[in-house]
Design a protein around this motif. Structure first.
Motif, PDB file in Angstrom:
ATOM      1  N   ALA A   1       0.832  -1.198   0.000  1.00 32.19           N
ATOM      2  CA  ALA A   1       0.000   0.000   0.000  1.00 32.19           C
ATOM      3  C   ALA A   1       0.871   1.254   0.000  1.00 32.19           C
ATOM      4  O   ALA A   1       0.584   2.216  -0.698  1.00 32.19           O
ATOM      5  CB  ALA A   1      -0.930  -0.011   1.216  1.00 32.19           C
ATOM      6  N   VAL A   2       1.943   1.232   0.786  1.00 32.84           N
ATOM      7  CA  VAL A   2       2.855   2.371   0.841  1.00 32.84           C
ATOM      8  C   VAL A   2       3.520   2.572  -0.516  1.00 32.84           C
ATOM      9  O   VAL A   2       3.701   3.687  -0.985  1.00 32.84           O
ATOM     10  CB  VAL A   2       3.917   2.167   1.955  1.00 32.84           C
ATOM     11  CG1 VAL A   2       5.030   3.192   1.836  1.00 32.84           C
ATOM     12  CG2 VAL A   2       3.260   2.241   3.315  1.00 32.84           C
ATOM     13  N   LEU A   3       3.866   1.463  -1.186  1.00 33.99           N
ATOM     14  CA  LEU A   3       4.518   1.554  -2.487  1.00 33.99           C
ATOM     15  C   LEU A   3       3.537   1.880  -3.611  1.00 33.99           C
ATOM     16  O   LEU A   3       3.938   2.123  -4.737  1.00 33.99           O
ATOM     17  CB  LEU A   3       5.238   0.240  -2.813  1.00 33.99           C
ATOM     18  CG  LEU A   3       6.412  -0.126  -1.918  1.00 33.99           C
ATOM     19  CD1 LEU A   3       6.935  -1.511  -2.275  1.00 33.99           C
ATOM     20  CD2 LEU A   3       7.517   0.910  -2.044  1.00 33.99           C
ATOM     21  N   GLY A   4       2.244   1.821  -3.289  1.00 31.09           N
ATOM     22  CA  GLY A   4       1.244   2.133  -4.298  1.00 31.09           C
ATOM     23  C   GLY A   4       0.909   0.949  -5.191  1.00 31.09           C
ATOM     24  O   GLY A   4       0.275   1.106  -6.218  1.00 31.09           O
ATOM     25  N   LEU A   5       1.333  -0.233  -4.810  1.00 30.80           N
ATOM     26  CA  LEU A   5       1.018  -1.422  -5.592  1.00 30.80           C
ATOM     27  C   LEU A   5      -0.287  -2.025  -5.098  1.00 30.80           C
ATOM     28  O   LEU A   5      -0.615  -1.924  -3.915  1.00 30.80           O
ATOM     29  CB  LEU A   5       2.139  -2.454  -5.460  1.00 30.80           C
ATOM     30  CG  LEU A   5       3.512  -2.010  -5.955  1.00 30.80           C
ATOM     31  CD1 LEU A   5       4.552  -3.058  -5.608  1.00 30.80           C
ATOM     32  CD2 LEU A   5       3.478  -1.779  -7.449  1.00 30.80           C
TER      33      LEU A   5
ATOM     34  N   THR B   1      -1.980   1.811 -18.568  1.00 33.39           N
ATOM     35  CA  THR B   1      -2.467   2.123 -17.216  1.00 33.39           C
ATOM     36  C   THR B   1      -3.674   1.304 -16.766  1.00 33.39           C
ATOM     37  O   THR B   1      -4.549   1.798 -16.071  1.00 33.39           O
ATOM     38  CB  THR B   1      -2.752   3.630 -17.043  1.00 33.39           C
ATOM     39  OG1 THR B   1      -3.847   3.997 -17.880  1.00 33.39           O
ATOM     40  CG2 THR B   1      -1.524   4.488 -17.325  1.00 33.39           C
ATOM     41  N   VAL B   2      -3.735   0.046 -17.149  1.00 34.57           N
ATOM     42  CA  VAL B   2      -4.750  -0.859 -16.612  1.00 34.57           C
ATOM     43  C   VAL B   2      -4.244  -1.330 -15.249  1.00 34.57           C
ATOM     44  O   VAL B   2      -3.077  -1.683 -15.100  1.00 34.57           O
ATOM     45  CB  VAL B   2      -4.991  -2.055 -17.566  1.00 34.57           C
ATOM     46  CG1 VAL B   2      -5.950  -3.062 -16.957  1.00 34.57           C
ATOM     47  CG2 VAL B   2      -5.516  -1.562 -18.908  1.00 34.57           C
ATOM     48  N   SER B   3      -5.107  -1.334 -14.260  1.00 33.35           N
ATOM     49  CA  SER B   3      -4.703  -1.678 -12.894  1.00 33.35           C
ATOM     50  C   SER B   3      -4.308  -3.151 -12.785  1.00 33.35           C
ATOM     51  O   SER B   3      -4.766  -3.996 -13.560  1.00 33.35           O
ATOM     52  CB  SER B   3      -5.830  -1.377 -11.913  1.00 33.35           C
ATOM     53  OG  SER B   3      -6.890  -2.307 -12.081  1.00 33.35           O
ATOM     54  N   GLU B   4      -3.470  -3.432 -11.806  1.00 30.60           N
ATOM     55  CA  GLU B   4      -3.038  -4.814 -11.557  1.00 30.60           C
ATOM     56  C   GLU B   4      -4.227  -5.698 -11.188  1.00 30.60           C
ATOM     57  O   GLU B   4      -4.304  -6.848 -11.606  1.00 30.60           O
ATOM     58  CB  GLU B   4      -1.979  -4.864 -10.454  1.00 30.60           C
ATOM     59  CG  GLU B   4      -0.654  -4.267 -10.858  1.00 30.60           C
ATOM     60  CD  GLU B   4       0.040  -5.016 -11.986  1.00 30.60           C
ATOM     61  OE1 GLU B   4       0.244  -6.244 -11.869  1.00 30.60           O
ATOM     62  OE2 GLU B   4       0.377  -4.371 -12.984  1.00 30.60           O
TER      63      GLU B   4
ATOM     64  N   ASP C   1     -16.476  -2.666 -12.088  1.00 33.25           N
ATOM     65  CA  ASP C   1     -15.408  -2.194 -11.211  1.00 33.25           C
ATOM     66  C   ASP C   1     -14.035  -2.192 -11.870  1.00 33.25           C
ATOM     67  O   ASP C   1     -13.082  -1.700 -11.290  1.00 33.25           O
ATOM     68  CB  ASP C   1     -15.325  -3.068  -9.942  1.00 33.25           C
ATOM     69  CG  ASP C   1     -16.576  -2.948  -9.090  1.00 33.25           C
ATOM     70  OD1 ASP C   1     -17.273  -1.925  -9.198  1.00 33.25           O
ATOM     71  OD2 ASP C   1     -16.844  -3.886  -8.314  1.00 33.25           O
ATOM     72  N   VAL C   2     -13.935  -2.757 -13.049  1.00 30.78           N
ATOM     73  CA  VAL C   2     -12.637  -2.829 -13.721  1.00 30.78           C
ATOM     74  C   VAL C   2     -12.663  -1.944 -14.961  1.00 30.78           C
ATOM     75  O   VAL C   2     -13.725  -1.545 -15.425  1.00 30.78           O
ATOM     76  CB  VAL C   2     -12.256  -4.283 -14.097  1.00 30.78           C
ATOM     77  CG1 VAL C   2     -12.119  -5.144 -12.861  1.00 30.78           C
ATOM     78  CG2 VAL C   2     -13.237  -4.901 -15.064  1.00 30.78           C
ATOM     79  N   GLU C   3     -11.483  -1.665 -15.472  1.00 26.39           N
ATOM     80  CA  GLU C   3     -11.379  -0.802 -16.638  1.00 26.39           C
ATOM     81  C   GLU C   3     -12.220  -1.354 -17.793  1.00 26.39           C
ATOM     82  O   GLU C   3     -12.377  -2.559 -17.948  1.00 26.39           O
ATOM     83  CB  GLU C   3      -9.910  -0.692 -17.072  1.00 26.39           C
ATOM     84  CG  GLU C   3      -9.079   0.202 -16.169  1.00 26.39           C
ATOM     85  CD  GLU C   3      -8.519  -0.507 -14.948  1.00 26.39           C
ATOM     86  OE1 GLU C   3      -8.980  -1.610 -14.612  1.00 26.39           O
ATOM     87  OE2 GLU C   3      -7.621   0.060 -14.307  1.00 26.39           O
ATOM     88  N   THR C   4     -12.723  -0.455 -18.602  1.00 29.46           N
ATOM     89  CA  THR C   4     -13.603  -0.825 -19.708  1.00 29.46           C
ATOM     90  C   THR C   4     -12.960  -1.833 -20.640  1.00 29.46           C
ATOM     91  O   THR C   4     -13.610  -2.784 -21.072  1.00 29.46           O
ATOM     92  CB  THR C   4     -14.014   0.432 -20.502  1.00 29.46           C
ATOM     93  OG1 THR C   4     -14.606   1.362 -19.589  1.00 29.46           O
ATOM     94  CG2 THR C   4     -14.993   0.103 -21.598  1.00 29.46           C
TER      95      THR C   4
END
Length: 186
Positions: A19-23, A80-83, A136-139
């Motif tokens: 979370a701190v690393l933004g992952l 920029t699709v989320s993990e 909830d996820v990218e299109t």
């Protein structure tokens, strides 16, 4: 009991660091199930069950979108699709690939039990992903998942070797889960 508490504390520490690393962290259940999948997808097992037990040059017909390679993941990450969305996509593509392989196997085939075990692991993993909704996820990911499950006539078809499908499954899984689940590099 004490080991379980220590393990939970370890997961909590990992989640905080990520979370701190933004992952975006993978849930502990996802990590455990994908680790079991990684064990089932060892090279020797893929070779035996998906190559040696099939006729030479045997292929399975899949939709073009059901072939997910590491290069696809890299391209989507750059877009920029989320993990979390990529893991969601990997789950749908990989579970569908295992089902495609299983569809061509009679119950007495030597690979049937192996694919059954893979299906069970994916079913368990599906419960982890049941909290996700396509909204909830990218299109781009939601559209791909819809396309994979629609099996429409407008989709392009491709012949792929069963082992290649599982090779891609494992490679992409390692890309998506190796760091957040703290796997040793293999």
């Amino acid at each position: 009991m004490m080991a379980t508490i220590n393990m939970q504390q370890g997961y909590a520490a990992v989640l905080c660091v990520l979370a701190v690393l933004g992952l975006e962290a993978a849930a502990p259940g996802e990590c455990e199930l994908t680790r079991l999948l990684q064990d089932k997808l060892q090279y020797e097992m893929r070779l035996q069950y998906m190559k040696h037990y099939f006729p030479i040059d045997y292929t399975v017909q899949v939709q073009y979108e059901e072939v997910l390679r590491p290069s696809n993941i890299t391209r989507m990450r750059n877009g920029t699709v989320s993990e979390a969305a990529l893991r969601y996509l990997w789950f749908h593509v990989s579970s569908q690939a295992v089902l495609r392989i299983r569809e061509v196997l009679p119950e007495k085939h030597p690979s049937w039990k192996y694919t059954q075990e893979l299906c069970q692991l994916f079913d368990a993993l599906g419960k982890e992903y049941s909290k996700y909704r396509q909204t909830d996820v990218e299109t781009v990911v939601a559209d791909l998942v819809k396309l994979i499950h629609s099996a429409g006539a407008e989709s392009r078809s491709k012949a792929v070797r069963p082992k290649a499908l599982l090779d891609n499954c494992l490679k992409v899984m390692r890309m998506l889960y190796g760091v957040p689940c703290r796997w040793e590099s293999t």
